[in-house]
Write an enzyme that holds these catalytic residues in place. Structure first.
Site, PDB file in Angstrom:
ATOM      1  CB  SER A 292      -0.880   0.031   1.253  1.00  0.00           C
ATOM      2  OG  SER A 292      -0.151   0.551   2.353  1.00  0.00           O
ATOM      3  CG  ASP A 293       1.785   5.779  -1.094  1.00  0.00           C
ATOM      4  OD1 ASP A 293       2.729   5.759  -0.287  1.00  0.00           O
ATOM      5  OD2 ASP A 293       1.713   6.611  -2.015  1.00  0.00           O
ATOM      6  CD1 TRP A 294       2.052   7.637   5.587  1.00  0.00           C
ATOM      7  CD2 TRP A 294       4.187   6.983   5.500  1.00  0.00           C
ATOM      8  NE1 TRP A 294       2.628   7.986   6.767  1.00  0.00           N
ATOM      9  CE2 TRP A 294       3.958   7.593   6.747  1.00  0.00           C
ATOM     10  CE3 TRP A 294       5.476   6.499   5.234  1.00  0.00           C
ATOM     11  CZ2 TRP A 294       4.951   7.738   7.716  1.00  0.00           C
ATOM     12  CZ3 TRP A 294       6.458   6.654   6.203  1.00  0.00           C
ATOM     13  CH2 TRP A 294       6.191   7.251   7.423  1.00  0.00           C
TER      14      TRP A 294
END
Ligand code: NOJ
Length: 757
Positions: A292-294
């Site tokens: 996932s992104d942050w």
């Protein structure tokens, strides 16, 4: 900011060491899939979910400060085997410390995969990725990524969060600096080159790192160019523009992908089943993993797509997000969700198998410390790396304008005034996304120009660009009032034969979270430029920027304009070599430069519309009433100190579907210097079941030509170049007439055609 991780590791109670030899999954002779099965048979549900959990370290923060995850809790999770990866832990000592906990203190000793944003180099910095794309030199781009991999891996890193392969046509979006520009064909080629550069030919090599194509998908189409904003695009754009570079990365063997912060047509990319399960893992058969992104799993709650973090975890896992970066959603909720039957254990198993696969491929099970070698770490910043980034920097420069051949500058006997705060700056040229490099380590333009000592060089800053400290995470404050340096700058300009002005954006003005609504020169720079012009119009404008700028006044008045982006560590040396003609620039723009913000999105591959030209001398055609329709500088534009001519465009006329179409053209260097030309081929599918753009790049070749030399450049167009995706993602190649254009930019009018039967 530094926490003594090594100390923590040592102080931590050491559980019994696992005897590697007695664990069958550690047998390197067994096939990887079997080793994964053997390991997974031993794993509890919590340990499996642990592999899907990624925590930030405590050195660098590349997102909002982590919530709810105290250091204590993170170490506790690490020791329990509930952490599969960490990001922003770097340096052999620190990586070794966290890896030691994972390998020696957890029940199964599964090594961590250590990730880091190696975006345009680790310590020795290459130009920003957009600049590199301006070289169109795929070998150089691949080499640059391999230098980055070499340094990052020498600092203990296994995995980069790069390349960013998002196509964007919106210069307001700060993250265009991280990509390869507006075009899916060039973007695909660059994506593949970068993946190959990072990963090398053997992932187990200590100097290879796993790559990560991001952000899947459509992040570059944020409405209004505002970062993190909504994306609402049609399938034609999704399949034909957004996805091709990701597919190219997949075909180049990229081992991971990162999803994105944005909504795509109402569904967060992070929770998007169509993107991750149907397309990426289904149709494309991608067998690496998706991170996932942050905290983007948590942001699905904020988006309004999940009621709480547990539901977000459920939706993200189901949709195919295999690893949770920093949201603590999986580690907190997934086990319970499986127990409740809301998430199938097969979903977890699939994710874990993918993650372990990449860890095995990286050789981490055979030697978890293979990228932890103190001796190699000392080679970071080697002379060879400096030479490599200098080479890339030269190749990234684009000569936008050169009226009256003001450039190259004579090397002797002239008075040169160098003006602009950026000219002496040794920090800004490093660009955005350079968290492992040391501040103030760029060669400034001033330092680079001083190496040529045959002229009299006078430096005057004119005006500060930024007030106070600059930092990767902070908004910049521009100087808009202090003109106290103007008089001495104007005096120097007046007394000079030639004025070189270095103006543009600060390195921290582009990148994540840095969208702009204006694309001009910030602060007092435009005013300074116009004032200097009044006393001496003999100006060479060297631009520093991480995105296309709109500079209509400069394009009309300033005789020479050099696009020098943010060129990294060797900036000043590369710029000086170009200004003095020791290097003949050959770069070409990977993004159109608009005339003003109102034209954005500006890109060459537009659709014709039903009213493309003014036929009736009335207003009812597709245009603006207050400016031209064309960009200021077109995609593919770039001059040289020599000139090139194109002749004999030949195209096989009648072609059967499935048979290649041969195109050839003769390119001649008609000037007096050796030079490089990027020969570009565009097509137009004149009538199709889904309307095609007026021009689509479908081939390019770099040719180096001596004065007077000619070369015949050949292209082969196959179904791969001639087709397109329909709105269901099916690839079609349709019969009919195709126009073919070849030349030195997307504005070329050298044209031919063929018919596909
Ligand atoms: C957020 C960014 O969008 C992404 O590109 C980056 O890799 C992560 N933060 C980690 O720093």
């Amino acid at each position: 900011m530094k926490k003594p991780l090594a100390a923590v590791a040592l102080a931590t109670f050491l559980s019994p060491m696992m005897n590697a030899q007695t664990k069958p999954h550690l047998d390197p002779k067994k096939p990887i899939e079997e080793r994964i099965t053997l390991l997974m048979q031993q794993m509890t549900l919590e340990e499996k979910i642990g592999q899907m959990n990624q925590y930030n370290g405590f050195w660098d923060v590349t997102g909002p400060a982590p919530q709810g995850g105290s250091a204590e809790k993170k170490y506790e999770h690490l020791r329990k085997g509930w952490v599969g990866s960490m990001l922003n832990v770097r340096g052999v000592e620190n990586v070794r410390a966290v890896q030691k906990i994972a390998v020696e203190q957890t029940r199964l000793g599964i090594p961590l995969i250590i990730g880091f944003d190696v975006i345009h180099g680790y310590k020795t910095l290459s130009p920003i990725p957009l600049a590199e794309a301006a070289s169109w030199d795929l070998d150089a781009i691949r080499r640059s990524a391999s230098v980055a991999a070499d340094e990052a891996s020498a600092a203990g890193i296994d995995w980069t969060f790069g390349p960013m392969v998002d196509i964007s046509r919106d210069a307001r979006w700060g993250r265009v600096m991280e990509g390869a520009g507006e075009d899916p064909y060039l973007g695909s080629k660059v994506a593949a080159a970068r993946v190959k550069g990072f990963q090398g030919t053997d992932l187990t090599s200590p100097s290879s790192i796993a790559a990560c194509a991001k952000h899947f998908a459509a992040y570059g189409f944020a409405e209004g160019g505002r970062d993190y904003n909504t994306v609402d695009i049609g399938n034609a754009t999704l399949y034909n523009v957004v996805l091709p570079p990701f597919e190219a990365a997949r075909n180049a063997g990229v081992r991971t992908m990162m999803n994105a912060f944005n909504l795509l047509n109402g569904i967060p990319a992070t929770g998007n089943h169509l993107l991750q399960r149907d397309i990426l893992k289904g149709k494309w058969k991608f067998d690496g993993f998706v991170v996932s992104d942050w905290a983007s799993i948590g942001e699905m709650v904020t988006h309004g797509y999940a009621a709480n973090l547990a539901e977000a975890a459920e939706k993200a896992a189901e949709a195919g997000s295999d690893m949770d970066m920093e949201a603590s959603a999986y580690v907190t909720h997934l086990a319970q969700l499986v127990r409740e039957g809301k998430v199938q254990e097969s979903v977890i198993d699939d994710a874990v198998r993918r993650i372990l696969r990449v860890k095995f491929e990286l050789g981490l099970f055979d030697n978890p410390y293979r990228r932890c070698d103190e001796a190699r770490e000392k080679t970071i910043g080697s002379k060879a790396h400096h030479e490599a980034v200098l080479d890339m920097a030269r190749k990234s420069i684009v000569l936008l304008r050169n009226e009256g051949q003001l450039l190259p500058l004579p090397k002797q006997g002239k008075k040169i005034a160098l003006i602009g705060a950026l000219a002496a700056d040794d920090n800004s040229p490093l660009g955005s996304w350079r968290i492992a490099s040391d501040d103030h380590t760029a060669v400034s333009v001033l330092a680079g120009m001083k190496r040529y000592d045959g002229n009299k060089l006078v430096y005057e800053k004119g005006a500060d660009l930024v007030k106070g400290e600059t930092a990767f995470t902070k908004e910049l404050v521009f100087n808009t009032t202090d003109r106290s340096g103007f008089p001495s700058a104007l005096k120097a300009a007046k007394e000079a034969d030639v004025v070189v002005m270095v103006l543009g954006e600060h390195g921290f003005q582009s990148g994540e979270g840095r969208s702009r609504t204006e694309l001009g020169l910030p602060g007092l720079q435009q005013e300074l430029l116009e004032e200097v012009y009044k006393v001496n119009p003999n100006i060479v404008l060297v631009l520093n920027n991480g995105r296309p700028l709109a500079l209509p006044w400069a394009a009309e008045h300033i005789p020479a304009i050099v696009e020098a982006w943010h060129l990294g560590t060797e900036t000043g040396n590369a710029v000086a070599e170009v200004l003095y003609g020791d290097y003949n620039p050959g770069g070409k723009l990977p993004m159109s430069f608009p005339r003003n913000v109102g034209q954005v999105p500006m890109y060459y591959g537009q659709f014709n519309t039903g009213r493309p030209v003014n036929t009736d001398q009335n207003v009812f055609w597709s245009h603006y009433t207050d400016t031209e329709k064309t960009p200021l500088f077109v995609f593919g534009h770039g001059l040289s100190y020599t000139q090139f001519s194109y002749q004999k465009l030949e195209v096989g006329r009648q072609q059967k579907k499935g048979q290649p179409v041969n195109v050839s053209v003769t390119v001649t260097n008609t000037g007096k210097r050796a030079g490089r030309e990027v020969v570009q081929l565009y097509i137009r599918d004149v009538a199709a079941s889904l309307t095609r753009p007026v021009k689509e790049l479908k081939g390019f070749e770099l040719v180096d030509l001596q004065p007077g030399e000619s070369k015949t450049v050949r292209f082969v167009l196959t179904d791969k170049e001639l087709g397109f995706y329909d709105n269901n993602g099916n690839y079609l190649v349709e019969p009919g007439v195709f126009n073919v254009f070849v030349g030195g930019s997307s504005a070329t009018s050298l044209e031919s055609a063929f018919t596909l039967e």
